[in-house]
Design a protein around this motif. Sequence first.
Motif, PDB file in Angstrom:
ATOM      1  N   LYS A  96       0.905  -1.280  -0.218  1.00  0.00           N
ATOM      2  CA  LYS A  96      -0.029  -0.008  -0.035  1.00  0.00           C
ATOM      3  C   LYS A  96       1.003   1.093  -0.011  1.00  0.00           C
ATOM      4  N   SER A  97       1.827   1.386   0.743  1.00  0.00           N
ATOM      5  CA  SER A  97       2.706   2.446   0.943  1.00  0.00           C
ATOM      6  C   SER A  97       3.369   2.648  -0.534  1.00  0.00           C
ATOM      7  N   ALA A  98       3.892   1.633  -1.062  1.00  0.00           N
ATOM      8  CA  ALA A  98       4.577   1.690  -2.272  1.00  0.00           C
ATOM      9  C   ALA A  98       3.712   2.266  -3.387  1.00  0.00           C
ATOM     10  N   LEU A  99       2.578   1.600  -3.377  1.00  0.00           N
ATOM     11  CA  LEU A  99       1.702   2.138  -4.378  1.00  0.00           C
ATOM     12  C   LEU A  99       1.098   3.740  -4.136  1.00  0.00           C
ATOM     13  N   MET A 100       0.949   4.144  -2.657  1.00  0.00           N
ATOM     14  CA  MET A 100       0.624   5.514  -2.666  1.00  0.00           C
ATOM     15  C   MET A 100       1.792   6.595  -3.309  1.00  0.00           C
ATOM     16  N   ILE A 101       3.027   5.989  -3.001  1.00  0.00           N
ATOM     17  CA  ILE A 101       4.303   7.060  -3.561  1.00  0.00           C
ATOM     18  C   ILE A 101       4.271   7.083  -5.107  1.00  0.00           C
ATOM     19  N   ASP A 102       4.071   5.662  -5.675  1.00  0.00           N
ATOM     20  CA  ASP A 102       4.116   5.589  -7.079  1.00  0.00           C
ATOM     21  C   ASP A 102       2.714   6.484  -7.780  1.00  0.00           C
ATOM     22  N   ILE A 103       1.598   6.481  -7.125  1.00  0.00           N
ATOM     23  CA  ILE A 103       0.576   7.167  -7.489  1.00  0.00           C
ATOM     24  C   ILE A 103       0.902   8.986  -7.258  1.00  0.00           C
ATOM     25  N   GLN A 104       1.370   9.126  -6.086  1.00  0.00           N
ATOM     26  CA  GLN A 104       1.512  10.729  -5.972  1.00  0.00           C
ATOM     27  C   GLN A 104       2.648  11.128  -7.008  1.00  0.00           C
ATOM     28  N   ASN A 105       3.666  10.366  -7.049  1.00  0.00           N
ATOM     29  CA  ASN A 105       4.752  11.065  -7.886  1.00  0.00           C
ATOM     30  C   ASN A 105       4.258  11.154  -9.337  1.00  0.00           C
ATOM     31  N   THR A 106       3.428   9.760  -9.998  1.00  0.00           N
ATOM     32  CA  THR A 106       2.793   9.940 -11.402  1.00  0.00           C
ATOM     33  C   THR A 106       1.857  11.146 -11.265  1.00  0.00           C
ATOM     34  N   LEU A 107       0.895  11.404 -10.441  1.00  0.00           N
ATOM     35  CA  LEU A 107       0.051  12.604 -10.338  1.00  0.00           C
ATOM     36  C   LEU A 107       0.861  13.892 -10.444  1.00  0.00           C
ATOM     37  N   ASN A 108       1.955  13.934  -9.643  1.00  0.00           N
ATOM     38  CA  ASN A 108       2.618  15.251  -9.676  1.00  0.00           C
ATOM     39  C   ASN A 108       3.461  15.583 -11.364  1.00  0.00           C
ATOM     40  N   ASN A 109       3.845  14.342 -11.927  1.00  0.00           N
ATOM     41  CA  ASN A 109       4.130  14.587 -13.124  1.00  0.00           C
ATOM     42  C   ASN A 109       3.264  14.944 -14.157  1.00  0.00           C
ATOM     43  N   ASP A 110       2.099  14.390 -14.135  1.00  0.00           N
ATOM     44  CA  ASP A 110       1.152  14.567 -15.174  1.00  0.00           C
ATOM     45  C   ASP A 110       0.220  15.798 -14.895  1.00  0.00           C
ATOM     46  N   TYR A 111       0.283  16.468 -13.840  1.00  0.00           N
ATOM     47  CA  TYR A 111      -0.584  17.682 -13.418  1.00  0.00           C
ATOM     48  C   TYR A 111       0.203  18.638 -12.949  1.00  0.00           C
ATOM     49  N   PRO A 112      -0.299  20.054 -13.358  1.00  0.00           N
ATOM     50  CA  PRO A 112      -1.701  20.240 -13.763  1.00  0.00           C
ATOM     51  C   PRO A 112      -1.771  19.962 -15.350  1.00  0.00           C
ATOM     52  N   ALA A 113      -3.156  19.602 -15.431  1.00  0.00           N
ATOM     53  CA  ALA A 113      -3.578  19.328 -16.842  1.00  0.00           C
ATOM     54  C   ALA A 113      -4.556  20.457 -17.492  1.00  0.00           C
ATOM     55  N   LYS A 114      -4.606  20.551 -18.863  1.00  0.00           N
ATOM     56  CA  LYS A 114      -5.577  21.394 -19.256  1.00  0.00           C
ATOM     57  C   LYS A 114      -6.537  20.587 -20.217  1.00  0.00           C
ATOM     58  N   VAL A 115      -7.917  20.978 -20.093  1.00  0.00           N
ATOM     59  CA  VAL A 115      -8.808  20.238 -20.899  1.00  0.00           C
ATOM     60  C   VAL A 115      -9.310  21.571 -21.746  1.00  0.00           C
ATOM     61  N   TYR A 116      -9.569  21.280 -23.150  1.00  0.00           N
ATOM     62  CA  TYR A 116      -9.956  22.337 -24.077  1.00  0.00           C
ATOM     63  C   TYR A 116     -11.425  21.872 -24.207  1.00  0.00           C
ATOM     64  N   ILE A 117     -12.639  22.643 -23.847  1.00  0.00           N
ATOM     65  CA  ILE A 117     -13.935  22.308 -23.953  1.00  0.00           C
ATOM     66  C   ILE A 117     -14.625  23.118 -25.238  1.00  0.00           C
ATOM     67  N   PRO A 118     -15.193  22.549 -26.263  1.00  0.00           N
ATOM     68  CA  PRO A 118     -15.752  23.206 -27.454  1.00  0.00           C
ATOM     69  C   PRO A 118     -17.038  24.006 -26.779  1.00  0.00           C
ATOM     70  N   LEU A 119     -17.182  24.941 -27.196  1.00  0.00           N
ATOM     71  CA  LEU A 119     -18.624  25.614 -26.624  1.00  0.00           C
ATOM     72  C   LEU A 119     -19.609  25.027 -27.273  1.00  0.00           C
ATOM     73  N   GLY A 120     -19.462  24.396 -28.626  1.00  0.00           N
ATOM     74  CA  GLY A 120     -20.627  23.355 -29.068  1.00  0.00           C
ATOM     75  C   GLY A 120     -21.221  22.412 -28.270  1.00  0.00           C
ATOM     76  N   SER A 121     -20.440  22.156 -27.359  1.00  0.00           N
ATOM     77  CA  SER A 121     -20.950  21.065 -26.440  1.00  0.00           C
ATOM     78  C   SER A 121     -21.998  21.416 -25.525  1.00  0.00           C
ATOM     79  N   LEU A 122     -22.192  22.968 -25.551  1.00  0.00           N
ATOM     80  CA  LEU A 122     -23.321  23.335 -24.843  1.00  0.00           C
ATOM     81  C   LEU A 122     -24.771  23.257 -25.550  1.00  0.00           C
ATOM     82  N   SER A 123     -24.614  23.084 -26.701  1.00  0.00           N
ATOM     83  CA  SER A 123     -25.879  22.637 -27.555  1.00  0.00           C
ATOM     84  C   SER A 123     -26.645  21.374 -27.132  1.00  0.00           C
ATOM     85  N   GLY A 124     -25.973  20.339 -26.559  1.00  0.00           N
ATOM     86  CA  GLY A 124     -26.468  19.178 -26.268  1.00  0.00           C
ATOM     87  C   GLY A 124     -26.671  18.167 -27.286  1.00  0.00           C
TER      88      GLY A 124
END
Length: 213
Positions: A96-124
């Motif tokens: 469990k401890s090893a997994l928490m360290i791996d997940i935290q390190n991977t999260l720090n490397n991958d984030y912050p992340a940006k998501v680009y949301i098209p305004l056309g998605s508001l149409s439904g």
Amino acid sequence: MRLGMKRKHSTWRILIPVLCFIFIIFCAHRLLKRAEPVFVAQCSNYSNTAFTDLVNKCVIAELEKGEFEGFFKIISDSSERITAIEADTAQINKVKSALMIDIQNTLNNDYPAKVYIPLGSLSGYSLLSSVGPVLPVQIIPISVVNGELDESFEDAGINQVRHKLYLTVTVDMQYRGYMMNERERIETSVPIAETVIAGEVPRYYSGSGAAAE
């Protein structure tokens, strides 16, 4: 007189575009504020999917090391009746401890992340979901990764029980965009170990072993 009229015309030529610009900004602001729940829902969907994928990759990487073996030991008596299920708590906590360290390190490397949301998605409408200008939204982890081990017992057939050990991982995410600053807790559960017990099952279970009466 002509000089005064020219000044009035020049004033209106400047004032009208300014008023139009202010009106457009106001309408855009109202539209984006009303669309905020849609943006939050899309960010939430992205965050849950990406975080679950990240945790699964870390679990697979740890699984390839062979650390998940020997978590549980089924103890039987001389008549082959199951008397206890004994857990190797030290080994479980180590993984469990090893997994928490791996997940935290991977999260720090991958984030912050940006998501680009098209305004056309508001149409439904699905056909317009990728149409139009995009609004960038930043996704930022704002807490450390937390993990808990959960267990479950399920029927697996006649006189059989499946014992599962899950790792439940949580992290707080923040979504930042135009006039948007939302926070959400992301949670995912991943199976760590599974044991099928055939025959009589002990009535009690604990981490240090449990005997049946």
